[in-house]
Design a protein around this motif. Structure first.
Motif, PDB file in Angstrom:
ATOM      1  N   VAL A   7       0.843  -1.196   0.000  1.00 34.50           N
ATOM      2  CA  VAL A   7       0.000   0.000   0.000  1.00 34.50           C
ATOM      3  C   VAL A   7       0.878   1.246   0.000  1.00 34.50           C
ATOM      4  CG1 VAL A   7      -0.272  -0.017   2.515  1.00 34.50           C
ATOM      5  CG2 VAL A   7      -1.936   1.168   1.124  1.00 34.50           C
ATOM      6  N   THR A   8       0.456   2.217  -0.790  1.00 33.65           N
ATOM      7  CA  THR A   8       1.092   3.525  -0.802  1.00 33.65           C
ATOM      8  C   THR A   8      -0.010   4.559  -0.627  1.00 33.65           C
ATOM      9  OG1 THR A   8       2.813   2.743  -2.311  1.00 33.65           O
ATOM     10  CG2 THR A   8       2.551   5.120  -2.100  1.00 33.65           C
ATOM     11  N   VAL A   9       0.075   5.320   0.444  1.00 28.03           N
ATOM     12  CA  VAL A   9      -0.891   6.372   0.739  1.00 28.03           C
ATOM     13  C   VAL A   9      -0.215   7.703   0.415  1.00 28.03           C
ATOM     14  CG1 VAL A   9      -2.310   7.446   2.525  1.00 28.03           C
ATOM     15  CG2 VAL A   9      -1.940   4.964   2.545  1.00 28.03           C
ATOM     16  N   MET A  10      -0.807   8.444  -0.524  1.00 30.29           N
ATOM     17  CA  MET A  10      -0.203   9.696  -0.976  1.00 30.29           C
ATOM     18  C   MET A  10      -1.125  10.878  -0.668  1.00 30.29           C
ATOM     19  SD  MET A  10       1.116   8.203  -4.599  1.00 30.29           S
ATOM     20  CE  MET A  10      -0.335   7.158  -4.740  1.00 30.29           C
ATOM     21  N   PRO A  11      -0.816  11.633   0.391  1.00 36.68           N
ATOM     22  CA  PRO A  11      -1.601  12.822   0.688  1.00 36.68           C
ATOM     23  C   PRO A  11      -1.312  13.914  -0.337  1.00 36.68           C
ATOM     24  CG  PRO A  11      -0.247  12.159   2.569  1.00 36.68           C
ATOM     25  CD  PRO A  11       0.205  11.373   1.398  1.00 36.68           C
ATOM     26  N   LEU A  12      -2.345  14.604  -0.762  1.00 35.99           N
ATOM     27  CA  LEU A  12      -2.214  15.729  -1.680  1.00 35.99           C
ATOM     28  C   LEU A  12      -2.845  16.949  -1.020  1.00 35.99           C
ATOM     29  CD1 LEU A  12      -3.424  13.788  -4.829  1.00 35.99           C
ATOM     30  CD2 LEU A  12      -1.059  14.235  -4.192  1.00 35.99           C
ATOM     31  N   GLY A  13      -2.495  18.116  -1.490  1.00 36.88           N
ATOM     32  CA  GLY A  13      -3.079  19.320  -0.919  1.00 36.88           C
ATOM     33  C   GLY A  13      -2.609  19.571   0.491  1.00 36.88           C
ATOM     34  N   THR A  14      -1.305  19.347   0.723  1.00 37.85           N
ATOM     35  CA  THR A  14      -0.739  19.571   2.050  1.00 37.85           C
ATOM     36  C   THR A  14       0.083  20.860   2.035  1.00 37.85           C
ATOM     37  OG1 THR A  14       1.276  18.318   1.592  1.00 37.85           O
ATOM     38  CG2 THR A  14      -0.621  17.085   2.442  1.00 37.85           C
ATOM     39  N   GLN A  15       0.498  21.306   3.184  1.00 35.03           N
ATOM     40  CA  GLN A  15       1.273  22.542   3.316  1.00 35.03           C
ATOM     41  C   GLN A  15       2.733  22.375   2.897  1.00 35.03           C
ATOM     42  OE1 GLN A  15      -0.054  25.498   4.213  1.00 35.03           O
ATOM     43  NE2 GLN A  15      -2.056  24.534   4.301  1.00 35.03           N
ATOM     44  N   ARG A  21       5.500  12.879   8.064  1.00 31.59           N
ATOM     45  CA  ARG A  21       4.577  12.909   9.204  1.00 31.59           C
ATOM     46  C   ARG A  21       3.293  12.153   8.877  1.00 31.59           C
ATOM     47  NH1 ARG A  21       0.454  17.003   9.659  1.00 31.59           N
ATOM     48  NH2 ARG A  21       0.424  18.330   7.807  1.00 31.59           N
ATOM     49  N   PHE A  22       2.880  12.172   7.611  1.00 34.76           N
ATOM     50  CA  PHE A  22       1.698  11.423   7.203  1.00 34.76           C
ATOM     51  C   PHE A  22       1.993   9.923   7.205  1.00 34.76           C
ATOM     52  CE2 PHE A  22       1.072  15.607   5.266  1.00 34.76           C
ATOM     53  CZ  PHE A  22      -0.202  15.918   5.712  1.00 34.76           C
ATOM     54  N   VAL A  23       3.192   9.560   6.734  1.00 32.37           N
ATOM     55  CA  VAL A  23       3.600   8.151   6.748  1.00 32.37           C
ATOM     56  C   VAL A  23       3.638   7.641   8.186  1.00 32.37           C
ATOM     57  CG1 VAL A  23       5.487   6.535   6.238  1.00 32.37           C
ATOM     58  CG2 VAL A  23       4.896   8.328   4.584  1.00 32.37           C
ATOM     59  N   THR A  41       8.883   0.373   3.308  1.00 30.39           N
ATOM     60  CA  THR A  41       9.873   0.481   2.247  1.00 30.39           C
ATOM     61  C   THR A  41       9.977   1.955   1.857  1.00 30.39           C
ATOM     62  OG1 THR A  41       8.410   0.274   0.326  1.00 30.39           O
ATOM     63  CG2 THR A  41       9.106  -1.789   1.404  1.00 30.39           C
ATOM     64  N   PRO A  42      10.957   2.345   1.072  1.00 32.44           N
ATOM     65  CA  PRO A  42      11.063   3.753   0.690  1.00 32.44           C
ATOM     66  C   PRO A  42       9.865   4.283  -0.102  1.00 32.44           C
ATOM     67  CG  PRO A  42      13.135   2.639   0.275  1.00 32.44           C
ATOM     68  CD  PRO A  42      12.126   1.579   0.625  1.00 32.44           C
ATOM     69  N   MET A  43       9.107   3.406  -0.739  1.00 30.91           N
ATOM     70  CA  MET A  43       8.009   3.855  -1.592  1.00 30.91           C
ATOM     71  C   MET A  43       6.635   3.358  -1.161  1.00 30.91           C
ATOM     72  SD  MET A  43       9.582   5.739  -3.731  1.00 30.91           S
ATOM     73  CE  MET A  43       8.426   5.975  -5.051  1.00 30.91           C
ATOM     74  N   GLY A  44       6.546   2.699  -0.024  1.00 30.24           N
ATOM     75  CA  GLY A  44       5.264   2.173   0.425  1.00 30.24           C
ATOM     76  C   GLY A  44       5.454   1.271   1.629  1.00 30.24           C
ATOM     77  N   THR A  45       4.426   0.479   1.908  1.00 31.83           N
ATOM     78  CA  THR A  45       4.466  -0.450   3.035  1.00 31.83           C
ATOM     79  C   THR A  45       3.874  -1.778   2.589  1.00 31.83           C
ATOM     80  OG1 THR A  45       4.170   1.387   4.573  1.00 31.83           O
ATOM     81  CG2 THR A  45       3.734  -0.812   5.428  1.00 31.83           C
ATOM     82  N   VAL A  46       4.519  -2.878   2.954  1.00 30.35           N
ATOM     83  CA  VAL A  46       4.006  -4.209   2.673  1.00 30.35           C
ATOM     84  C   VAL A  46       3.417  -4.749   3.978  1.00 30.35           C
ATOM     85  CG1 VAL A  46       4.553  -6.538   1.878  1.00 30.35           C
ATOM     86  CG2 VAL A  46       5.748  -4.571   0.887  1.00 30.35           C
ATOM     87  N   ILE A  47       2.195  -5.257   3.879  1.00 27.66           N
ATOM     88  CA  ILE A  47       1.486  -5.779   5.049  1.00 27.66           C
ATOM     89  C   ILE A  47       1.166  -7.249   4.795  1.00 27.66           C
ATOM     90  CG2 ILE A  47      -0.480  -5.487   6.584  1.00 27.66           C
ATOM     91  CD1 ILE A  47      -0.816  -2.661   5.281  1.00 27.66           C
ATOM     92  N   THR A  75      -4.577   6.537  -2.744  1.00 27.56           N
ATOM     93  CA  THR A  75      -4.020   5.312  -2.165  1.00 27.56           C
ATOM     94  C   THR A  75      -3.951   4.230  -3.235  1.00 27.56           C
ATOM     95  OG1 THR A  75      -4.842   5.850   0.036  1.00 27.56           O
ATOM     96  CG2 THR A  75      -4.338   3.543  -0.396  1.00 27.56           C
ATOM     97  N   SER A  76      -2.766   3.646  -3.392  1.00 29.44           N
ATOM     98  CA  SER A  76      -2.566   2.537  -4.323  1.00 29.44           C
ATOM     99  C   SER A  76      -2.385   1.254  -3.530  1.00 29.44           C
ATOM    100  CB  SER A  76      -1.321   2.764  -5.182  1.00 29.44           C
ATOM    101  OG  SER A  76      -1.471   3.918  -5.964  1.00 29.44           O
TER     102      SER A  76
END
Length: 107
Positions: A7-15, A21-23, A41-47, A75-76
């Motif tokens: 999973v990769t969670v990508m916040p948009l519209g942040t300051q 901090r989101f990760v 991982t540097p680009m996401g998280t494996v669960i 989120t991918s």
């Protein structure tokens, strides 16, 4: 049976362009879940865990950036749900490493 979910969670519209901090907020959700394993991982998280449970946690991870002030979240998710034998993160890594040391190795 266990599934492996990346999973990769990508916040948009942040300051800021910094997302750590989101990760960290998403990982706190996983740290509280005793019934799964995970690897950042540097680009996401494996669960690794029961698919229904992992998807429940991914939903919570997706919501976390909104709670932290993001205006939009993308989120991918990639799911490896193998049912013919037990699959684990460690097992997948070991299978590749074994083939690196044995030329011509096969499944």
């Amino acid at each position: 049976m266990m599934a492996l979910v990346e999973v990769t969670v990508m916040p948009l519209g942040t300051q800021s362009t910094s997302l750590s901090r989101f990760v960290a907020g998403c990982l706190e959700i996983l740290q509280q879940a005793e019934d799964i394993q995970f690897q950042l991982t540097p680009m996401g998280t494996v669960i690794e865990g029961d698919l229904n449970r992992v998807l429940e946690l991914v939903r919570r991870m997706h919501e976390q950036p909104f709670l932290a002030g993001a205006s939009r979240v993308n989120t991918s998710i990639r799911i490896d749900d193998r049912r013919d034998k037990q699959g684990t993160m460690a097992g997948k890594m070991a299978a590749v490493e074994e083939k690196l040391t044995k030329p011509g190795g096969t499944d």
